[in-house]
Design an enzyme around this catalytic site. Sequence first.
Site, short mmCIF file in Angstrom:
data_model
loop_
_atom_site.label_atom_id
_atom_site.label_comp_id
_atom_site.label_asym_id
_atom_site.label_seq_id
_atom_site.Cartn_x
_atom_site.Cartn_y
_atom_site.Cartn_z
N GLU A 27 -65.45 -9.24 -26.30
CA GLU A 27 -65.00 -7.85 -26.19
C GLU A 27 -63.58 -7.78 -25.65
O GLU A 27 -62.74 -7.00 -26.13
CB GLU A 27 -65.97 -7.06 -25.31
CG GLU A 27 -67.36 -6.91 -25.92
CD GLU A 27 -68.21 -8.18 -25.93
OE1 GLU A 27 -69.14 -8.26 -26.76
OE2 GLU A 27 -67.96 -9.09 -25.11
N HIS B 226 -52.27 -6.19 -10.33
CA HIS B 226 -51.27 -7.16 -10.78
C HIS B 226 -50.97 -7.09 -12.28
O HIS B 226 -49.86 -7.44 -12.68
CB HIS B 226 -51.72 -8.59 -10.44
CG HIS B 226 -51.70 -8.87 -8.97
ND1 HIS B 226 -51.85 -10.13 -8.47
CD2 HIS B 226 -51.55 -8.06 -7.90
CE1 HIS B 226 -51.80 -10.10 -7.15
NE2 HIS B 226 -51.62 -8.84 -6.78
#
Length: 146
Positions: free
Chosen positions: A75, A102
């Site tokens: 996925e 991040h």
Amino acid sequence: MQTSLKISIGSDHAGFPLKAPIITLLKNRGHEILDFGCDSAESCDYPDFIRPAAEAVASGDADYGIVLGGSGNGEAIVANKVKGVRCGLCWDEWSAQMTKEHNNANCISIGARPVPKDLALKIVAAWLDADFEGGRHLRRVEKIEA
């Protein structure tokens, strides 16, 4: 975090058991859901449901996306094939927080086989509650998008 978001969701048959609890969590937080299926635990091909969920993020129809499968790996791969989508595979709260702080991930992938429902809900909450830190991370995200 914005107060109300539009979030796309897509799953395959293996991720299907996590979909309804995640949708309930999102609705309880005041978010709008774009549900791209699947709608049962009957075997299906995950790209048919994951790509449209990711495309909704890339087009701006959704602010964020959540994709669900057995491991979450396939996925995430499908979602990341869509230009403009940064999908992080999350297996705990820390990975969810980091992929937003991040990597400014606008999509996450969760595997329903290794991640139990209660943890999946915590993962989604941690990701939504995190903020992109910018700074040196912005430079890196810009290189991803180049």
